[in-house]
Write an enzyme that holds these catalytic residues in place. Structure first.
Site, PDB file in Angstrom:
ATOM      1  N   THR A   7       0.953  -1.133   0.485  1.00  0.00           N
ATOM      2  CA  THR A   7      -0.158  -0.192   0.340  1.00  0.00           C
ATOM      3  C   THR A   7       0.527   1.275  -0.351  1.00  0.00           C
ATOM      4  O   THR A   7       0.605   1.921   0.070  1.00  0.00           O
ATOM      5  CB  THR A   7      -0.980  -0.445   1.739  1.00  0.00           C
ATOM      6  OG1 THR A   7       0.052  -0.153   3.017  1.00  0.00           O
ATOM      7  CG2 THR A   7      -1.699  -0.853   1.227  1.00  0.00           C
ATOM      8  N   GLN A  17       3.552   3.675  -1.285  1.00  0.00           N
ATOM      9  CA  GLN A  17       4.899   4.443  -2.951  1.00  0.00           C
ATOM     10  C   GLN A  17       5.477   3.352  -3.997  1.00  0.00           C
ATOM     11  O   GLN A  17       4.656   2.663  -4.669  1.00  0.00           O
ATOM     12  CB  GLN A  17       5.291   5.399  -2.476  1.00  0.00           C
ATOM     13  CG  GLN A  17       6.558   6.110  -3.634  1.00  0.00           C
ATOM     14  CD  GLN A  17       7.364   7.112  -3.490  1.00  0.00           C
ATOM     15  OE1 GLN A  17       6.709   8.126  -3.893  1.00  0.00           O
ATOM     16  NE2 GLN A  17       8.657   6.495  -3.392  1.00  0.00           N
ATOM     17  N   THR A  22      18.678   1.180   2.990  1.00  0.00           N
ATOM     18  CA  THR A  22      18.633   2.885   2.355  1.00  0.00           C
ATOM     19  C   THR A  22      19.760   3.924   2.749  1.00  0.00           C
ATOM     20  O   THR A  22      20.516   3.170   3.453  1.00  0.00           O
ATOM     21  CB  THR A  22      17.453   3.096   3.526  1.00  0.00           C
ATOM     22  OG1 THR A  22      17.246   4.630   3.571  1.00  0.00           O
ATOM     23  CG2 THR A  22      17.678   2.657   5.148  1.00  0.00           C
ATOM     24  N   GLU A  71      19.908   6.526   4.110  1.00  0.00           N
ATOM     25  CA  GLU A  71      20.123   6.589   5.164  1.00  0.00           C
ATOM     26  C   GLU A  71      20.916   5.925   6.465  1.00  0.00           C
ATOM     27  O   GLU A  71      21.386   6.220   7.654  1.00  0.00           O
ATOM     28  CB  GLU A  71      18.309   6.777   6.068  1.00  0.00           C
ATOM     29  CG  GLU A  71      17.505   7.199   5.767  1.00  0.00           C
ATOM     30  CD  GLU A  71      17.976   9.123   6.921  1.00  0.00           C
ATOM     31  OE1 GLU A  71      18.533   9.493   7.851  1.00  0.00           O
ATOM     32  OE2 GLU A  71      18.423   9.940   6.041  1.00  0.00           O
ATOM     33  N   TYR A 103      15.360   5.498  12.870  1.00  0.00           N
ATOM     34  CA  TYR A 103      15.239   4.651  11.937  1.00  0.00           C
ATOM     35  C   TYR A 103      16.331   4.133  11.406  1.00  0.00           C
ATOM     36  O   TYR A 103      16.461   3.437  10.637  1.00  0.00           O
ATOM     37  CB  TYR A 103      13.933   5.721  10.418  1.00  0.00           C
ATOM     38  CG  TYR A 103      14.182   5.368   9.707  1.00  0.00           C
ATOM     39  CD1 TYR A 103      13.270   4.752   9.347  1.00  0.00           C
ATOM     40  CD2 TYR A 103      14.655   5.296   8.810  1.00  0.00           C
ATOM     41  CE1 TYR A 103      12.814   3.760   7.867  1.00  0.00           C
ATOM     42  CE2 TYR A 103      15.340   5.303   6.961  1.00  0.00           C
ATOM     43  CZ  TYR A 103      13.974   4.382   6.992  1.00  0.00           C
ATOM     44  OH  TYR A 103      13.957   4.096   5.308  1.00  0.00           O
ATOM     45  N   LYS A 125      17.116   0.131   9.802  1.00  0.00           N
ATOM     46  CA  LYS A 125      17.301   0.061   9.138  1.00  0.00           C
ATOM     47  C   LYS A 125      18.829  -0.293   8.962  1.00  0.00           C
ATOM     48  O   LYS A 125      19.046  -1.528   7.954  1.00  0.00           O
ATOM     49  CB  LYS A 125      17.154   1.112   7.756  1.00  0.00           C
ATOM     50  CG  LYS A 125      16.121   1.349   8.061  1.00  0.00           C
ATOM     51  CD  LYS A 125      15.140   0.098   6.083  1.00  0.00           C
ATOM     52  CE  LYS A 125      13.936   0.394   5.995  1.00  0.00           C
ATOM     53  NZ  LYS A 125      13.816  -0.286   5.416  1.00  0.00           N
TER      54      LYS A 125
END
Ligand code: NAP
Ligand code: G4F
Length: 350
Positions: free
Chosen positions: A12, A14, A127, A129, A151, A155
């Site tokens: 659901t 992007q 990611t 990040e 976050y 990750k």
């Protein structure tokens, strides 16, 4: 030949929506997991007109039984793990929850895969990040990670456990280290869509200002539609690996704002405010990716450039607000956000 089956967690979101469309176009049978919310969040699948072609399975990333259930129903050849609490800002407010869903859940998924079918090919949504506070630029697969948010720390765990299962159990486990990628389907909390949506409202006289946080942060922004192709390419290789996916161009938030004003034909002076409440306790200053490995080994390259991306997003949001003004109904996320509902309610005829 047997039809390929893919299971996408976070369908659901992007990337989930764009990847699902990409795989359907390739002839895959696509299964997607979603979480049971009181109000289902299916607007992206509807916007891409693929809602009815995807087999949806309710699944909780904190519940191994539900993961096993999803694997049994879908019997996938490929699993794309895209589900996560993906908003860096929120990870400072919900650090433990983010650790559970964005980090620990990767192990849960890998354990279930290992026992269900070790032949499954696994993609982990890693990611840029991860590079965090490391001032080295550009960043590639050998650049040391220095995560700078709960976050990114979660990750990092997901990245390493993916590698661990690859090496310990000889599973096909791959990390895509994707730099920021955006689209008209981006969530409204992320800065690019926040800007395109706010400027659309300014353009139509529904709002006076755009209010942001750190304007000097620099990001390597690409188009999500291009980036999902790289995920698939990674799982078609002879063996697993880790790949940086990026455009190789970086822009500040201020530059994005100015380009978006140009796309909306608005004068940027006087419509931008800064509010410290949108600043993070710790931010990542500069992300700029070197995707040479992916370009060589996967044959991947981005198609949409920065200006085109900004224009696409701004035009899409102007069109949405115009359609809403005309009273049209269409798949849209504004109704999910209190800030947007305030405007919608205020502008409604009494
Ligand atoms: P997104 O739009 O925020 O989508 C995240 C998905 O995860 C949604 O389907 C969401 O479901 C689901 N999810 C969130 N919390 C969950 C929970 N507690 N349990 C189960 N599902 C949950 O993110 P995206 O931009 O598509 O990104 C996809 C993945 O790539 C994420 O893992 C993200 O961290 C990573 N990533 C993104 C970028 C980027 O620039 N976009 C770059 C690098 C890596 P709901 O729809 O119900 O909220
Ligand atoms: O759009 P952002 O929230 O994206 P961020 O933090 O770079 O994270 C996104 O990209 C990562 C890949 O590098 C993904 F892993 C992650 O899941 C997510 O998709 O913020 C971008 C920059 C930040 O420096 C932020 O401080 O924009 C700055 N910013 C300035 N004003 C703002 C705002 N960000 C948001 N969200 N809202 C603002 O008002």
């Amino acid at each position: 030949m047997e039809t390929k089956r893919a299971l996408i967690t976070g369908v659901t979101g992007q990337d989930g929506a764009y990847l699902a469309r990409f795989l359907l176009d390739k002839g895959y049978e696509v299964y997607g997991t979603f979480r049971r919310l009181s109000t289902p969040n299916l607007w992206r699948l509807q916007a891409l007109n693929i809602f009815e072609r995807i087999k949806l399975i309710p699944m909780e990333l904190i519940d191994s039984a539900s993961i096993t259930g999803a694997l049994m129903i879908s019997r996938p050849h490929e699993v794309y793990n895209l589900a996560a609490q993906s908003f860096v800002g929120a990870s400072f407010e919900q650090p433990v929850g983010t650790g559970e869903v964005t980090g620990l859940a990767v192990t849960r998924l890998l354990e279930c895969i290992r026992h269900a079918d070790p032949g499954i090919r696994f993609y982990q949504a890693s990611t840029s990040e991860l590079f965090g506070s490391n001032p080295t630029a550009p960043q590639n697969e050998d650049t040391p990670f220095m995560p700078a948010s709960p976050y990114a720390a979660a990750k990092l765990y997901g990245y390493w456990v993916t590698r661990t299962y690859r090496e310990a159990y000889n599973l096909f486990c791959t990390n895509g280290i994707l730099f920021n990628h955006e689209s008209p389907l981006r969530g409204l909390e992320f800065v690019t869509r926040k800007i395109s949506n706010a400027l659309a409202k300014v353009k139509l006289g529904l709002e006076q200002k755009v209010v942001l946080g750190n304007l000097e942060a620099s990001r390597d922004w690409g188009f999500a539609g291009d980036y999902v192709e790289s995920m698939w390419l990674m799982l078609q290789q002879d063996g697993p690996g880790d790949y940086v996916i990026s455009t190789g161009e970086t822009h500040t938030v201020r530059e994005y704002f100015e380009e978006a004003c140009a796309a909306a034909e608005l004068d940027p002076s006087g419509i931008l405010d800064v509010d410290p409440k949108f600043m993070r306790p710790l931010d990542v200053d500069l992300l700029l990716g070197d995707s040479a490995r992916a370009r060589q080994k996967l044959g991947w390259a981005p198609r949409v450039g920065f200006k085109e991306l900004v224009r696409m997003m701004v035009q899409a949001d102007i069109q949405r607000w115009k359609r809403w003004q005309k009273g049209e109904q269409f798949p849209w996320d504004a109704f999910n956000y209190p800030s947007e509902m305030n405007i919608i309610t205020r502008a409604m005829p009494v």
